[in-house]
Motif scaffolding. Structure first.
Motif, PDB file in Angstrom:
ATOM      1  N   PHE A  16       0.795  -1.327   0.037  1.00  0.00           N
ATOM      2  CA  PHE A  16      -0.013  -0.099  -0.205  1.00  0.00           C
ATOM      3  C   PHE A  16       1.007   1.225   0.032  1.00  0.00           C
ATOM      4  CE2 PHE A  16       0.867  -0.923   4.235  1.00  0.00           C
ATOM      5  CZ  PHE A  16       1.059   0.022   5.165  1.00  0.00           C
ATOM      6  N   ILE A  17       0.193   2.362  -0.377  1.00  0.00           N
ATOM      7  CA  ILE A  17       0.986   3.758  -0.076  1.00  0.00           C
ATOM      8  C   ILE A  17      -0.096   4.550   0.490  1.00  0.00           C
ATOM      9  CG2 ILE A  17       0.107   4.175  -2.714  1.00  0.00           C
ATOM     10  CD1 ILE A  17       3.061   6.036  -2.910  1.00  0.00           C
ATOM     11  N   ASP A  18       0.332   5.338   1.200  1.00  0.00           N
ATOM     12  CA  ASP A  18      -0.360   6.408   2.031  1.00  0.00           C
ATOM     13  C   ASP A  18      -0.269   7.741   1.037  1.00  0.00           C
ATOM     14  OD1 ASP A  18      -1.291   5.039   4.001  1.00  0.00           O
ATOM     15  OD2 ASP A  18       0.652   5.575   5.320  1.00  0.00           O
ATOM     16  N   VAL A  19      -1.367   8.300   0.754  1.00  0.00           N
ATOM     17  CA  VAL A  19      -1.756   9.571  -0.094  1.00  0.00           C
ATOM     18  C   VAL A  19      -2.195  10.659   0.684  1.00  0.00           C
ATOM     19  CG1 VAL A  19      -2.368  10.544  -2.362  1.00  0.00           C
ATOM     20  CG2 VAL A  19      -1.573   8.194  -2.419  1.00  0.00           C
ATOM     21  N   LEU A  20      -1.715  11.575   0.579  1.00  0.00           N
ATOM     22  CA  LEU A  20      -2.358  13.029   1.218  1.00  0.00           C
ATOM     23  C   LEU A  20      -3.048  13.661   0.073  1.00  0.00           C
ATOM     24  CD1 LEU A  20      -2.526  14.285   4.025  1.00  0.00           C
ATOM     25  CD2 LEU A  20      -0.446  15.873   3.161  1.00  0.00           C
ATOM     26  N   TRP A  21      -4.286  13.776   0.372  1.00  0.00           N
ATOM     27  CA  TRP A  21      -5.426  14.143  -0.500  1.00  0.00           C
ATOM     28  C   TRP A  21      -6.126  15.590  -0.047  1.00  0.00           C
ATOM     29  CZ3 TRP A  21      -6.683  12.887  -5.599  1.00  0.00           C
ATOM     30  CH2 TRP A  21      -7.824  13.333  -6.227  1.00  0.00           C
ATOM     31  N   GLY A  22      -6.161  16.641  -0.661  1.00  0.00           N
ATOM     32  CA  GLY A  22      -6.609  17.681  -0.030  1.00  0.00           C
ATOM     33  C   GLY A  22      -6.822  18.895  -1.119  1.00  0.00           C
ATOM     34  N   THR A  23      -7.325  19.879  -0.460  1.00  0.00           N
ATOM     35  CA  THR A  23      -7.415  21.066  -1.115  1.00  0.00           C
ATOM     36  C   THR A  23      -6.108  22.174  -1.109  1.00  0.00           C
ATOM     37  OG1 THR A  23      -9.763  20.945  -1.074  1.00  0.00           O
ATOM     38  CG2 THR A  23      -9.014  23.211  -1.567  1.00  0.00           C
ATOM     39  N   PRO A  24      -5.438  22.428  -1.974  1.00  0.00           N
ATOM     40  CA  PRO A  24      -4.321  23.344  -1.766  1.00  0.00           C
ATOM     41  C   PRO A  24      -4.699  24.644  -1.732  1.00  0.00           C
ATOM     42  CG  PRO A  24      -4.659  22.665  -4.168  1.00  0.00           C
ATOM     43  CD  PRO A  24      -5.504  22.143  -3.393  1.00  0.00           C
ATOM     44  N   ASP A  25      -3.851  25.522  -1.214  1.00  0.00           N
ATOM     45  CA  ASP A  25      -3.738  26.953  -1.158  1.00  0.00           C
ATOM     46  C   ASP A  25      -3.721  27.564  -2.747  1.00  0.00           C
ATOM     47  OD1 ASP A  25      -3.713  29.776  -0.909  1.00  0.00           O
ATOM     48  OD2 ASP A  25      -2.753  29.426   1.201  1.00  0.00           O
ATOM     49  N   TYR A  26      -4.871  27.610  -3.458  1.00  0.00           N
ATOM     50  CA  TYR A  26      -4.790  27.834  -4.783  1.00  0.00           C
ATOM     51  C   TYR A  26      -4.137  29.025  -5.122  1.00  0.00           C
ATOM     52  CZ  TYR A  26      -6.653  28.576  -9.670  1.00  0.00           C
ATOM     53  OH  TYR A  26      -6.578  28.916 -10.708  1.00  0.00           O
ATOM     54  N   LYS A  27      -4.784  30.256  -4.411  1.00  0.00           N
ATOM     55  CA  LYS A  27      -4.192  31.566  -4.592  1.00  0.00           C
ATOM     56  C   LYS A  27      -2.679  31.579  -4.372  1.00  0.00           C
ATOM     57  CE  LYS A  27      -5.047  36.558  -3.211  1.00  0.00           C
ATOM     58  NZ  LYS A  27      -3.414  36.615  -3.165  1.00  0.00           N
ATOM     59  N   ARG A  28      -2.152  31.015  -3.288  1.00  0.00           N
ATOM     60  CA  ARG A  28      -0.631  31.233  -2.982  1.00  0.00           C
ATOM     61  C   ARG A  28       0.075  30.454  -4.184  1.00  0.00           C
ATOM     62  NH1 ARG A  28       2.237  29.845   2.666  1.00  0.00           N
ATOM     63  NH2 ARG A  28       4.220  30.966   2.248  1.00  0.00           N
ATOM     64  N   LEU A  29      -0.334  29.455  -4.673  1.00  0.00           N
ATOM     65  CA  LEU A  29       0.382  28.716  -5.631  1.00  0.00           C
ATOM     66  C   LEU A  29       0.274  29.459  -6.942  1.00  0.00           C
ATOM     67  CD1 LEU A  29      -1.240  25.407  -5.659  1.00  0.00           C
ATOM     68  CD2 LEU A  29       1.141  25.656  -5.350  1.00  0.00           C
ATOM     69  N   ILE A  30      -0.875  30.155  -7.486  1.00  0.00           N
ATOM     70  CA  ILE A  30      -0.789  31.062  -8.647  1.00  0.00           C
ATOM     71  C   ILE A  30       0.087  32.259  -8.372  1.00  0.00           C
ATOM     72  CG2 ILE A  30      -2.192  32.927  -9.496  1.00  0.00           C
ATOM     73  CD1 ILE A  30      -3.180  30.053 -10.102  1.00  0.00           C
ATOM     74  N   ASP A  31       0.237  32.620  -7.042  1.00  0.00           N
ATOM     75  CA  ASP A  31       1.302  33.828  -6.692  1.00  0.00           C
ATOM     76  C   ASP A  31       2.823  33.272  -7.136  1.00  0.00           C
ATOM     77  OD1 ASP A  31      -0.647  35.722  -6.018  1.00  0.00           O
ATOM     78  OD2 ASP A  31      -0.496  35.349  -4.064  1.00  0.00           O
ATOM     79  N   CYS A  32       2.950  32.113  -6.599  1.00  0.00           N
ATOM     80  CA  CYS A  32       4.092  31.509  -6.703  1.00  0.00           C
ATOM     81  C   CYS A  32       4.616  31.247  -8.405  1.00  0.00           C
ATOM     82  CB  CYS A  32       4.321  30.092  -6.029  1.00  0.00           C
ATOM     83  SG  CYS A  32       4.323  30.231  -4.256  1.00  0.00           S
ATOM     84  N   PHE A  33       3.861  30.623  -9.098  1.00  0.00           N
ATOM     85  CA  PHE A  33       4.030  30.454 -10.434  1.00  0.00           C
ATOM     86  C   PHE A  33       4.177  31.688 -11.243  1.00  0.00           C
ATOM     87  CE2 PHE A  33       2.513  26.226  -9.315  1.00  0.00           C
ATOM     88  CZ  PHE A  33       3.732  25.519  -9.428  1.00  0.00           C
ATOM     89  N   THR A  34       3.241  32.880 -10.821  1.00  0.00           N
ATOM     90  CA  THR A  34       3.219  34.087 -11.369  1.00  0.00           C
ATOM     91  C   THR A  34       4.690  34.782 -11.213  1.00  0.00           C
ATOM     92  OG1 THR A  34       0.944  34.528 -11.058  1.00  0.00           O
ATOM     93  CG2 THR A  34       2.501  36.367 -11.537  1.00  0.00           C
ATOM     94  N   HIS A  35       5.208  34.551 -10.190  1.00  0.00           N
ATOM     95  CA  HIS A  35       6.674  35.337  -9.873  1.00  0.00           C
ATOM     96  C   HIS A  35       7.812  34.351 -10.965  1.00  0.00           C
ATOM     97  CE1 HIS A  35       5.210  37.249  -6.334  1.00  0.00           C
ATOM     98  NE2 HIS A  35       6.398  37.784  -6.413  1.00  0.00           N
ATOM     99  N   ILE A  36       7.494  33.033 -11.090  1.00  0.00           N
ATOM    100  CA  ILE A  36       8.316  32.277 -11.838  1.00  0.00           C
ATOM    101  C   ILE A  36       8.101  32.806 -13.327  1.00  0.00           C
ATOM    102  CG2 ILE A  36       8.792  29.998 -12.815  1.00  0.00           C
ATOM    103  CD1 ILE A  36       8.186  28.864  -9.941  1.00  0.00           C
TER     104      ILE A  36
END
Length: 272
Positions: free
Chosen positions: A110-130
């Motif tokens: 088996f494998i344990d997988v963490l499933w959830g709702t990410p901080d979408y706005k913060r991800l957008i900010d990070c990739f915008t900077h990149i």
């Protein structure tokens, strides 16, 4: 006189790694040197030193995604696990707004997988900077205009967003088929640019660990406002099918068949 920051017009008194250096595994974790010839751009203090928490957030958010290559896997089990333990796993609270652990498999496999709702706005900010940093590096000029980020690695069951993401991924794959993959450590990161369309808009694909795809469109301030009849119909709620080569992408599939415009077929070879 120093160069200006890649994100603003302040003096670039520091050097920023794009993507962040922490995304590239250390020699002790990967067994190979993946931190050579990293991309850097001039940056002011605000857009470099004060975003270290965002860099760590991004590292934890994408390196452990199921389906990444072995480099991402080793990075997750090395540096990222050390970072999580250092914060008593509180760092995960910043990555996921909601989360739950799912165990996949049976018996002793088996494998344990963490499933959830990410901080979408913060991800957008990070990739915008990149995106701004990559533009500065690639074109030797800071970008002036607006950007829009599509996170290709996030999953959604909502019909229209799901169809739109599939459409963008297919369109980008066709336009980037003969484009160079830039980056000296492609197992960790590479990028590709499309040519500008008739409106002056162009797109970059960022790829991390050979599985995390991010698509970012650039609309320069001098560009003409784009018009796409297919998406205008979609926004009106009409059932719309957009074709791209031999593939079809259906939107508003549950729209009332009594709409004024019924099931229009939009051939994307005839519109941009």
């Amino acid at each position: 006189m120093s160069e200006l920051c890649y994100m603003c017009e302040k003096p670039g008194i520091t050097v920023e790694h794009v993507p962040p250096r922490c995304l590239f595994p250390e020699l002790k974790d990967a067994g190979v040197d993946l931190r050579s010839n990293l991309i850097t751009v001039p940056s002011c203090e605000e857009h470099n030193c004060k975003k270290s928490d965002d860099d760590e957030f991004l590292m934890v958010s994408i390196a452990g995604i199921l389906g990444n290559n072995s480099i991402g896997y080793e990075h997750y089990n090395g540096k990222i696990q050390r970072a999580l333990k250092r914060t008593s796993y509180k760092l995960l609270e910043k990555v996921f707004l909601k989360k739950r652990l799912i165990r996949l498999g049976k018996e002793n496999k088996f494998i344990d997988v963490l499933w959830g709702t990410p901080d979408y706005k913060r991800l957008i900010d990070c990739f915008t900077h990149i995106a701004y940093g990559i533009h500065r590096h690639h074109f030797k000029a800071s970008f002036v205009g607006t950007t829009k980020v599509l996170l290709g690695f996030l999953h959604t069951n909502a019909p229209n967003p799901k169809a739109f993401k599939a459409f963008i991924k297919e369109k980008a794959s066709l336009e980037l088929a003969d484009k160079t993959k830039h980056g000296d450590n492609p197992a960790v990161f590479y990028y590709q640019y499309t040519e500008p369309d008739k409106f002056g808009i162009f797109l970059v694909k960022l790829c991390f660990y050979q599985n995390v795809d991010v698509y970012i469109s650039y609309m320069p301030s001098s560009s003409e406002k784009p018009f796409h009849i297919g998406f205008e119909l979609i926004n009106l709620g009409c059932k719309t099918i957009i074709t791209l080569g031999d593939k079809k992408f259906e939107f508003n599939s549950s729209a009332d068949s009594a709409d004024l415009i019924r099931n229009p077929r939009i051939d994307s070879d005839k519109i941009d």
